[in-house]
Design a protein around this motif. Sequence first.
Motif, PDB file in Angstrom:
ATOM      1  N   ALA A 272       0.825  -1.203   0.000  1.00 50.00           N
ATOM      2  CA  ALA A 272       0.000   0.000   0.000  1.00 50.00           C
ATOM      3  C   ALA A 272       0.861   1.256   0.000  1.00 50.00           C
ATOM      4  CB  ALA A 272      -0.914   0.016   1.226  1.00 50.00           C
ATOM      5  N   VAL A 273       0.263   2.339  -0.453  1.00 55.16           N
ATOM      6  CA  VAL A 273       0.820   3.680  -0.318  1.00 55.16           C
ATOM      7  C   VAL A 273      -0.166   4.499   0.491  1.00 55.16           C
ATOM      8  CG1 VAL A 273       1.568   5.761  -1.503  1.00 55.16           C
ATOM      9  CG2 VAL A 273       2.060   3.521  -2.497  1.00 55.16           C
ATOM     10  N   LEU A 274       0.327   5.182   1.540  1.00 51.08           N
ATOM     11  CA  LEU A 274      -0.517   5.980   2.417  1.00 51.08           C
ATOM     12  C   LEU A 274      -0.041   7.429   2.407  1.00 51.08           C
ATOM     13  CD1 LEU A 274       0.241   3.062   3.943  1.00 51.08           C
ATOM     14  CD2 LEU A 274      -1.373   3.938   5.616  1.00 51.08           C
ATOM     15  N   HIS A 275      -0.986   8.348   2.524  1.00 53.06           N
ATOM     16  CA  HIS A 275      -0.648   9.763   2.677  1.00 53.06           C
ATOM     17  C   HIS A 275      -1.438  10.306   3.853  1.00 53.06           C
ATOM     18  CE1 HIS A 275       0.822  13.698   1.347  1.00 53.06           C
ATOM     19  NE2 HIS A 275      -0.346  14.154   1.772  1.00 53.06           N
ATOM     20  N   GLN A 276      -0.721  10.760   4.885  1.00 47.45           N
ATOM     21  CA  GLN A 276      -1.359  11.298   6.084  1.00 47.45           C
ATOM     22  C   GLN A 276      -0.552  12.472   6.613  1.00 47.45           C
ATOM     23  OE1 GLN A 276      -1.849   8.291   9.090  1.00 47.45           O
ATOM     24  NE2 GLN A 276      -3.090   6.945   7.803  1.00 47.45           N
ATOM     25  N   PHE A 277      -1.216  13.535   7.007  1.00 49.20           N
ATOM     26  CA  PHE A 277      -0.581  14.672   7.653  1.00 49.20           C
ATOM     27  C   PHE A 277       0.634  15.180   6.866  1.00 49.20           C
ATOM     28  CE2 PHE A 277      -2.611  12.005  10.893  1.00 49.20           C
ATOM     29  CZ  PHE A 277      -3.564  12.892  11.355  1.00 49.20           C
ATOM     30  N   ASN A 278       0.433  15.335   5.569  1.00 48.64           N
ATOM     31  CA  ASN A 278       1.444  15.883   4.650  1.00 48.64           C
ATOM     32  C   ASN A 278       2.655  14.977   4.455  1.00 48.64           C
ATOM     33  OD1 ASN A 278      -0.118  18.209   4.276  1.00 48.64           O
ATOM     34  ND2 ASN A 278       0.890  19.283   5.969  1.00 48.64           N
ATOM     35  N   ASN A 279       2.556  13.709   4.812  1.00 47.95           N
ATOM     36  CA  ASN A 279       3.639  12.753   4.617  1.00 47.95           C
ATOM     37  C   ASN A 279       3.130  11.536   3.853  1.00 47.95           C
ATOM     38  OD1 ASN A 279       5.712  14.135   6.151  1.00 47.95           O
ATOM     39  ND2 ASN A 279       4.517  13.615   7.970  1.00 47.95           N
ATOM     40  N   THR A 280       4.008  10.921   3.057  1.00 46.72           N
ATOM     41  CA  THR A 280       3.655   9.748   2.265  1.00 46.72           C
ATOM     42  C   THR A 280       4.528   8.574   2.682  1.00 46.72           C
ATOM     43  OG1 THR A 280       3.022  11.146   0.400  1.00 46.72           O
ATOM     44  CG2 THR A 280       3.420   8.826  -0.070  1.00 46.72           C
ATOM     45  N   PHE A 281       3.911   7.394   2.776  1.00 50.88           N
ATOM     46  CA  PHE A 281       4.593   6.210   3.279  1.00 50.88           C
ATOM     47  C   PHE A 281       4.248   4.990   2.443  1.00 50.88           C
ATOM     48  CE2 PHE A 281       3.401   9.080   6.683  1.00 50.88           C
ATOM     49  CZ  PHE A 281       4.622   9.336   7.288  1.00 50.88           C
ATOM     50  N   GLY A 282       5.068   3.958   2.587  1.00 47.66           N
ATOM     51  CA  GLY A 282       4.781   2.672   1.980  1.00 47.66           C
ATOM     52  C   GLY A 282       4.483   1.644   3.051  1.00 47.66           C
ATOM     53  N   ARG A 283       3.669   0.654   2.685  1.00 46.82           N
ATOM     54  CA  ARG A 283       3.298  -0.383   3.650  1.00 46.82           C
ATOM     55  C   ARG A 283       3.243  -1.738   2.966  1.00 46.82           C
ATOM     56  NH1 ARG A 283      -1.835   0.622   7.429  1.00 46.82           N
ATOM     57  NH2 ARG A 283      -0.229   1.747   8.597  1.00 46.82           N
ATOM     58  N   VAL A 284       3.734  -2.770   3.643  1.00 50.46           N
ATOM     59  CA  VAL A 284       3.595  -4.151   3.181  1.00 50.46           C
ATOM     60  C   VAL A 284       3.124  -4.981   4.368  1.00 50.46           C
ATOM     61  CG1 VAL A 284       5.304  -4.019   1.342  1.00 50.46           C
ATOM     62  CG2 VAL A 284       6.041  -4.629   3.652  1.00 50.46           C
ATOM     63  N   GLY A 285       2.355  -6.029   4.082  1.00 52.19           N
ATOM     64  CA  GLY A 285       1.878  -6.849   5.181  1.00 52.19           C
ATOM     65  C   GLY A 285       1.062  -8.020   4.701  1.00 52.19           C
ATOM     66  N   GLY A 286       0.383  -8.651   5.639  1.00 52.02           N
ATOM     67  CA  GLY A 286      -0.423  -9.807   5.287  1.00 52.02           C
ATOM     68  C   GLY A 286      -1.226 -10.309   6.468  1.00 52.02           C
ATOM     69  N   GLU A 287      -2.067 -11.281   6.182  1.00 48.92           N
ATOM     70  CA  GLU A 287      -2.907 -11.900   7.206  1.00 48.92           C
ATOM     71  C   GLU A 287      -3.087 -13.364   6.860  1.00 48.92           C
ATOM     72  OE1 GLU A 287      -7.340 -11.429   9.313  1.00 48.92           O
ATOM     73  OE2 GLU A 287      -6.688 -10.017   7.754  1.00 48.92           O
ATOM     74  N   ALA A 288      -3.014 -14.218   7.874  1.00 50.86           N
ATOM     75  CA  ALA A 288      -3.157 -15.663   7.668  1.00 50.86           C
ATOM     76  C   ALA A 288      -4.114 -16.239   8.694  1.00 50.86           C
ATOM     77  CB  ALA A 288      -1.799 -16.363   7.777  1.00 50.86           C
ATOM     78  N   MET A 289      -5.121 -16.955   8.213  1.00 48.87           N
ATOM     79  CA  MET A 289      -6.060 -17.626   9.112  1.00 48.87           C
ATOM     80  C   MET A 289      -5.355 -18.806   9.768  1.00 48.87           C
ATOM     81  SD  MET A 289      -9.258 -17.179  10.056  1.00 48.87           S
ATOM     82  CE  MET A 289     -10.273 -16.504   8.728  1.00 48.87           C
ATOM     83  N   LEU A 290      -5.513 -18.948  11.057  1.00 47.89           N
ATOM     84  CA  LEU A 290      -4.895 -20.065  11.758  1.00 47.89           C
ATOM     85  C   LEU A 290      -5.664 -21.352  11.456  1.00 47.89           C
ATOM     86  CD1 LEU A 290      -4.146 -18.331  15.168  1.00 47.89           C
ATOM     87  CD2 LEU A 290      -2.562 -18.786  13.291  1.00 47.89           C
ATOM     88  N   PRO A 291      -4.940 -22.447  11.195  1.00 48.96           N
ATOM     89  CA  PRO A 291      -5.580 -23.680  10.705  1.00 48.96           C
ATOM     90  C   PRO A 291      -6.153 -24.559  11.812  1.00 48.96           C
ATOM     91  CG  PRO A 291      -3.218 -23.980  10.781  1.00 48.96           C
ATOM     92  CD  PRO A 291      -3.475 -22.552  11.221  1.00 48.96           C
ATOM     93  N   PHE A 292      -7.012 -24.009  12.633  1.00 44.81           N
ATOM     94  CA  PHE A 292      -7.683 -24.819  13.645  1.00 44.81           C
ATOM     95  C   PHE A 292      -8.981 -24.138  14.042  1.00 44.81           C
ATOM     96  CE2 PHE A 292      -4.518 -22.197  15.907  1.00 44.81           C
ATOM     97  CZ  PHE A 292      -5.354 -21.442  16.717  1.00 44.81           C
ATOM     98  N   GLY A 293      -9.803 -24.851  14.777  1.00 47.96           N
ATOM     99  CA  GLY A 293     -11.068 -24.298  15.235  1.00 47.96           C
ATOM    100  C   GLY A 293     -12.032 -24.083  14.082  1.00 47.96           C
ATOM    101  N   ASP A 294     -12.751 -22.990  14.123  1.00 46.12           N
ATOM    102  CA  ASP A 294     -13.793 -22.686  13.148  1.00 46.12           C
ATOM    103  C   ASP A 294     -13.389 -21.603  12.171  1.00 46.12           C
ATOM    104  OD1 ASP A 294     -15.610 -24.540  14.231  1.00 46.12           O
ATOM    105  OD2 ASP A 294     -16.198 -23.104  15.789  1.00 46.12           O
ATOM    106  N   ASN A 295     -12.094 -21.515  11.866  1.00 47.35           N
ATOM    107  CA  ASN A 295     -11.604 -20.454  10.975  1.00 47.35           C
ATOM    108  C   ASN A 295     -12.023 -19.078  11.498  1.00 47.35           C
ATOM    109  OD1 ASN A 295     -10.234 -21.991   9.100  1.00 47.35           O
ATOM    110  ND2 ASN A 295     -11.244 -21.032   7.351  1.00 47.35           N
ATOM    111  N   ASN A 296     -11.770 -18.855  12.768  1.00 48.12           N
ATOM    112  CA  ASN A 296     -12.186 -17.576  13.350  1.00 48.12           C
ATOM    113  C   ASN A 296     -11.048 -16.825  14.028  1.00 48.12           C
ATOM    114  OD1 ASN A 296     -11.833 -19.235  15.531  1.00 48.12           O
ATOM    115  ND2 ASN A 296     -13.740 -18.675  16.564  1.00 48.12           N
ATOM    116  N   ALA A 297      -9.803 -17.245  13.814  1.00 49.50           N
ATOM    117  CA  ALA A 297      -8.660 -16.543  14.390  1.00 49.50           C
ATOM    118  C   ALA A 297      -7.561 -16.434  13.340  1.00 49.50           C
ATOM    119  CB  ALA A 297      -8.137 -17.281  15.619  1.00 49.50           C
TER     120      ALA A 297
END
Length: 282
Positions: A175-200
């Motif tokens: 992602a590219v973000l612009h806040q309060f007159n500054n611009t930034f880059g962002r990288v990340g992710g999310e992974a569902m944990l493989p147990f239970g009811d797919n809720n974490a």
Amino acid sequence: MVLAGQAGAADFEEKFDGTKPAVSGINGKLDLGYNYLDFNTLPGHINVPYAIGSLSFPVGHQFGVQIDAGISRVSATAFPGSVTFGGGAVHGFWRNPDVGLAGLYVHYVDFSAGGGLNLGIWRLGGEAELYLDRFSIEAFAGADVVDLPVGSNSFFTGDIYGAFYATDNLRVHGAVLHQFNNTFGRVGGEAMLPFGDNNAALYADGTFGNGITSIRGGLRFYFGESGKSLIARHREDDPKSRLLDFYGFDINPTPAGCPPGTVDNGDGMCVPIRPTVTTALN
């Protein structure tokens, strides 16, 4: 008239038959996270533990509402004291889970740093998402309005994310973000944990730019229909939470009679703006 009525009913059924609702049902999520902030211009680092809860529900077939509430506490290793901030947000949106989302967003966050330094931030704007098979494009554009006892200021704020679901339960994004007159880059992710009811799920983000590095991550718990994949939860349940997402923070409305870098503490005295408040938050 009968034929016209039948044609109108057919058009209605064609439009909605097989179309998923904007929100599959009442659902929610809870983020428990920690943000590590490092500044080139400051010794040490800043600690930001936080919690954000969200509740989403349908309004008719094609519309939905989400309410967010969160709280956090900022402390710096090189400076005494801490800053507490918390607030709430409302999303109102149209969505077709096979196409995308378009809606309006508003939040208010209150900061209390002690010593008479209190401020609030309104964020208002529009958000949109486009779903292209395993790809998503997510964007926001609006304004941050900073209210201080000694004045206020407005800033354009915006971001654009490109996300890819490598599997139904693994998302990576940039992602590219612009806040309060500054611009930034962002990288990340999310992974569902493989147990239970797919809720974490585990999530993490790294944000970089203007001499500031932010690494945040945590656990996200989903509530509602069990067994849903991560991509389905993102497109059929709750939209992205933007609450407490401040980076490159620079309020800067200096009142008359106070030199730059200071604010009126409410008693007519100019006091230094604390670095933990004026540089960056979550």
